[in-house]
Design a protein around this motif. Structure first.
Motif, PDB file in Angstrom:
ATOM      1  N   ARG A  12       0.969   7.467  34.429  1.00 55.65           N
ATOM      2  CA  ARG A  12       1.443   7.871  33.102  1.00 55.65           C
ATOM      3  C   ARG A  12       2.960   7.719  32.991  1.00 55.65           C
ATOM      4  NH1 ARG A  12      -2.366  12.061  34.202  1.00 55.65           N
ATOM      5  NH2 ARG A  12      -4.178  11.885  32.831  1.00 55.65           N
ATOM      6  N   LYS A  13       3.689   8.172  34.007  1.00 51.39           N
ATOM      7  CA  LYS A  13       5.154   8.079  33.978  1.00 51.39           C
ATOM      8  C   LYS A  13       5.613   6.632  33.854  1.00 51.39           C
ATOM      9  CE  LYS A  13       6.263  12.212  36.646  1.00 51.39           C
ATOM     10  NZ  LYS A  13       6.857  12.702  37.911  1.00 51.39           N
ATOM     11  N   GLU A  69       4.765   5.436  30.306  1.00 45.94           N
ATOM     12  CA  GLU A  69       5.640   6.087  29.324  1.00 45.94           C
ATOM     13  C   GLU A  69       7.039   5.487  29.357  1.00 45.94           C
ATOM     14  OE1 GLU A  69       5.113  10.165  30.466  1.00 45.94           O
ATOM     15  OE2 GLU A  69       3.202  10.323  29.386  1.00 45.94           O
ATOM     16  N   LYS A  90       8.651   3.709  26.174  1.00 44.51           N
ATOM     17  CA  LYS A  90       9.936   4.193  25.673  1.00 44.51           C
ATOM     18  C   LYS A  90      10.972   3.056  25.603  1.00 44.51           C
ATOM     19  CE  LYS A  90      12.979   7.419  27.558  1.00 44.51           C
ATOM     20  NZ  LYS A  90      13.211   8.672  28.281  1.00 44.51           N
ATOM     21  N   ILE A 125      -0.687   3.860  25.920  1.00 47.45           N
ATOM     22  CA  ILE A 125      -0.972   5.095  26.660  1.00 47.45           C
ATOM     23  C   ILE A 125      -2.386   5.582  26.372  1.00 47.45           C
ATOM     24  CG2 ILE A 125      -0.060   6.795  25.017  1.00 47.45           C
ATOM     25  CD1 ILE A 125       0.508   6.834  28.829  1.00 47.45           C
TER      26      ILE A 125
END
Length: 109
Positions: free
Chosen positions: A75-76, A79, A83, A92
């Motif tokens: 996820r990080k 993301e 971003k 996502i």
């Protein structure tokens, strides 16, 4: 290019854990559909232009070690790329659906 970028993410998570990735010859045959090679090339241009940026961004993501951190690390990474406008925001949702499917498989076996 997304398959290449996904391996960048997998590689980053593996490196955090001291794991390695091994590639070998295909185990299946893919019958390709008819498609336009120039259109394929045009769609891949962002990859050629962004690969170095993606590698740098992923190298800066703070990840945790261990198997239990894989989902959060995934996820990080996504993301971070969302971003930075590398991946569209809806990416996502696909990651979450995939993680849900993996969890279903693991808990049912």
């Amino acid at each position: 290019m997304t398959d290449i970028w996904r391996i960048f993410i997998a590689q980053r998570i593996c490196w955090e854990n001291g794991w390695r990735i091994l590639f070998h010859s295909p185990t299946v045959y893919q019958e390709r559909n008819i498609h336009n090679l120039m259109q394929d090339f045009e769609q891949e241009i962002p990859g050629y232009l962004n690969n170095e940026k993606i590698a740098k961004l992923l190298s800066e993501v703070k990840l945790k070690t261990g198997k239990n951190a894989i989902s959060d690390n995934l996820r990080k990474c996504y993301e971070t790329l969302i971003k930075s406008d590398i991946f569209p925001p809806q990416e996502i949702d696909l990651v979450e659906a995939w993680l849900k499917d993996i969890d279903t498989v693991l808990t049912s076996s």
